[in-house]
Design an enzyme around this catalytic site. Structure first.
Site, short mmCIF file in Angstrom:
data_model
loop_
_atom_site.label_atom_id
_atom_site.label_comp_id
_atom_site.label_asym_id
_atom_site.label_seq_id
_atom_site.Cartn_x
_atom_site.Cartn_y
_atom_site.Cartn_z
N GLU A 3 12.45 0.01 -1.42
CA GLU A 3 13.66 -0.76 -0.99
C GLU A 3 14.40 -0.31 0.71
OE1 GLU A 3 17.02 -1.18 -0.24
OE2 GLU A 3 18.02 -0.68 -1.72
N LYS B 222 10.82 13.75 -2.28
CA LYS B 222 11.09 14.41 -0.93
C LYS B 222 12.30 14.03 -0.88
CE LYS B 222 10.65 13.05 3.07
NZ LYS B 222 11.83 13.40 3.93
N GLU C 172 20.02 -4.59 10.25
CA GLU C 172 21.32 -4.26 9.01
C GLU C 172 21.89 -3.09 10.04
OE1 GLU C 172 19.10 -1.81 6.59
OE2 GLU C 172 20.88 -2.30 5.08
N CYS D 66 22.99 -0.11 1.63
CA CYS D 66 22.19 -1.22 1.61
C CYS D 66 22.50 -2.73 1.29
CB CYS D 66 20.29 -1.01 0.64
SG CYS D 66 21.31 -0.46 -0.54
P1 NAD Z 1 13.88 6.29 7.83
O1 NAD Z 1 13.62 5.32 6.22
O2 NAD Z 1 13.42 6.56 8.72
O3 NAD Z 1 14.36 7.43 6.24
C1 NAD Z 1 14.81 7.37 5.15
C2 NAD Z 1 13.52 8.60 4.46
O4 NAD Z 1 12.17 8.42 4.27
C3 NAD Z 1 13.60 9.62 4.26
O5 NAD Z 1 13.66 10.27 3.70
C4 NAD Z 1 12.77 9.93 6.07
O6 NAD Z 1 12.46 11.35 5.59
C5 NAD Z 1 11.95 9.34 5.75
N1 NAD Z 1 10.53 8.91 5.94
C6 NAD Z 1 10.96 8.38 7.40
N2 NAD Z 1 9.47 7.37 7.81
C7 NAD Z 1 9.00 8.40 7.32
C8 NAD Z 1 7.28 7.92 7.35
N3 NAD Z 1 6.65 7.31 8.22
N4 NAD Z 1 6.19 8.14 6.37
C9 NAD Z 1 7.58 8.18 5.46
N5 NAD Z 1 8.38 8.43 5.18
C10 NAD Z 1 9.22 8.52 6.19
O7 NAD Z 1 16.13 6.03 7.53
P2 NAD Z 1 16.73 6.26 8.97
O8 NAD Z 1 15.77 6.79 10.57
O9 NAD Z 1 17.02 8.30 8.66
O10 NAD Z 1 18.04 5.46 8.99
C11 NAD Z 1 17.58 3.97 9.83
C12 NAD Z 1 18.06 3.04 9.42
O11 NAD Z 1 17.65 3.04 8.33
C13 NAD Z 1 19.33 3.19 8.68
O12 NAD Z 1 20.05 2.54 9.72
C14 NAD Z 1 19.00 1.60 7.76
O13 NAD Z 1 19.61 0.50 8.77
C15 NAD Z 1 18.32 2.35 7.02
N6 NAD Z 1 18.02 2.54 5.91
C16 NAD Z 1 17.91 1.78 5.00
C17 NAD Z 1 18.64 2.65 3.45
C18 NAD Z 1 18.52 1.83 2.50
O14 NAD Z 1 19.12 2.44 1.19
N7 NAD Z 1 18.53 1.14 2.25
C19 NAD Z 1 18.91 4.07 3.66
C20 NAD Z 1 18.61 4.63 4.88
C21 NAD Z 1 18.75 4.16 5.70
#
Ligand code: NAD
Length: 461
Positions: free
Chosen positions: A245, A172, A365, A279
């Protein structure tokens, strides 16, 4: 319309919904993606289960040959994939086409080769009359959930080691950036057997359905700690394997003997690349008190002369602006901090100095174009400040002294520590963190290992 790719075919979601896609550089709608429901996840997992029955029995040589062809196909579509990536993310086109997508294609080639290298401890008679050996087997159907900061690269980091190891995948992409991932799976339908790589579009609900699906043997997520925790809870109910990650908060320790020209140039690059939505971003500079003023002045100058792309969304920019607003009176905004008067979700490259260890800007972060600077006096202070956060992904140390750097290579509590460079990455090199940065490695042989399970096989004489 961006569709799901299931059994190699583009299919709309059964729920019939869709989501607008917004170009962050212009803040305008540029397309639509199908929005899946639980039935689509069932269908994709079913496809992956069917494909696993035969894919797991393929030889490494056969998988490798298909993956090398996959890499060639992606390379021949690099302009199209770049266009999709750029409109979803607002990234600068050159860096996307010349760096991020080629580096991702190299990952496909790396795992195509890596899966052909037999690895295992010795087969022998450890018990009288019994020969024991080890098999490394695929885990099964891998549910993979990717973020929006490097959509194409993160998708490849997920499917390539999994597929090379003989697993099948339900992937996804982020709901904000599905286009290059969906197109990649569509292109690869010409080489990978149907059902080996399935893509399901949608948001957190779809991710949650994947994580909770009884047919998914392993769940891998790159994203926020909040999402990682939710996925790990869901997987725990059936003891599915988890690979996470979850971002970082990288310390950059600048000693008084560092080459400041090289240090500031590389740190500013590593902090502001991809608008800091990385990250491994070099976000948390710790400067020795004797060079602190010089480092702050040089970083401020670098911030003023750096151009960055937009953040991914208005919400993400608001999040970073809100974090900047938590700066306490002892902090000093020395560069940036403003929202430029233009379309798109831009934020000026920013430097905030004078911060203390407990400040929210230090502990969180930021995931935006922001560098924080703190001052330290002794090596022990630097180590304590660097380690004094929850995250543990990447750290760097800047000094001309090997003997000064060596204890930091040992004592920094981060999954990658480098001296006089920040977060160097390559397909061969494991990437993954400690603490709230999660567990499991992407890339390298360690990344391949994570997508296998170990079986002891024994035969009595
Ligand atoms: P997020 O964690 O919500 O989204 C990342 C992925 O996880 C997306 O595909 C999303 O649809 C999915 N997702 C979200 N909640 C989920 C759940 N409960 N169960 C399964 N899948 C789920 O990230 P965000 O809200 O878009 O960003 C918020 C913060 O996350 C950013 O500000 C940053 O600090 C961090 N982030 C880190 C990375 C990284 O490379 N490690 C990448 C994106 C965001």
């Amino acid at each position: 319309m961006i569709h799901n790719i299931i059994r190699g075919r583009a299919v709309p979601s059964s729920a019939g919904g869709h989501r607008d896609l917004i170009n962050p550089a212009t803040a305008t709608v540029h397309g639509r993606a199908t929005e899946s429901g639980p039935t689509d996840v069932d269908d994709a997992v079913g496809a992956a289960q069917e494909a696993f029955a035969s894919w797991r029995l393929t030889t490494p040589a056969d998988r490798s040959a298909l993956m090398l062809r996959a890499a060639d196909i992606l390379e021949s579509h690099i302009e199209e994939l770049t266009d999709l990536e750029v409109t979803d993310t607002g990234k600068p086109r050159d860096a996307t086409r010349d760096e991020e997508i080629p580096a991702s294609i190299d990952v496909v080639r790396f795992f195509a080769g890596a899966c052909r290298v037999p690895e295992g401890r010795s087969t022998a008679e450890y018990l009288d009359g019994i020969t024991s050996g080890i098999r490394r087997e695929p885990v099964g159907v891998c549910g993979q959930i990717a973020p929006w900061n490097y959509p194409f690269m993160m998708a490849v980091w997920k499917w390539a080691p999994a597929v090379a190891a003989g697993n099948t995948v339900v992937l996804k992409p982020s709901e904000l950036t599905p286009s290059s991932t969906s197109r990649m799976a569509e292109l690869l339908a010409d080489v990978l057997p149907p059902g080996v790589l399935n893509v399901v579009c949608g948001g957190p609900d779809v991710g949650a359905a994947i994580a909770a699906h009884p047919g998914v043997a392993m769940v891998s997520l790159t994203g926020s700690p909040r999402a990682g925790r939710a996925v790990a809870h869901a997987a725990a109910d059936r003891f599915a394997r988890v690979h996470l990650e979850l971002g970082g908060n990288a310390p950059v320790i600048v000693f008084d003997d560092a080459d400041l020209d090289a240090t500031v140039e590389q740190v500013a690059f590593a902090a502001y690349y991809n608008a800091g939505q990385d990250c491994t971003a070099a976000s948390r500079v710790l400067a020795h008190q004797t060079v602190y003023d010089d480092v702050v002045a040089r970083l401020a100058e670098a911030a003023r002369t750096t151009a960055t792309g937009p953040l991914i969304s208005a919400a993400q920019r608001d999040r970073v602006v809100a974090l900047l607003a938590t700066a306490p009176p002892h902090a000093k905004l020395v560069a940036g901090g403003g929202v430029p008067d233009r379309d798109g979700f831009y934020l000026e490259p920013t430097v905030v100095a004078g911060l203390r260890q407990d400040d929210e800007l230090v502990q969180s972060e930021i995931f935006g174009p922001v560098i924080t600077v703190q001052s330290f006096r002794t090596d022990d202070d630097a180590l304590a400040m660097a380690n004094g956060v929850e995250q543990g992904l990447t750290a760097s140390v800047w000094t001309r002294s090997h003997s000064r750097a060596l204890p930091f290579l040992r004592d920094l509590d981060f999954g990658a520590v480098s001296v006089n460079s920040h977060a160097p990455m390559g397909s061969e090199l494991p990437h993954g963190g400690f603490g709230s940065s999660g567990y499991g490695k992407d890339l390298g042989i360690y990344g391949l290992d994570d997508y296998t399970r170990v079986k002891h096989i024994a035969h009595a004489w």
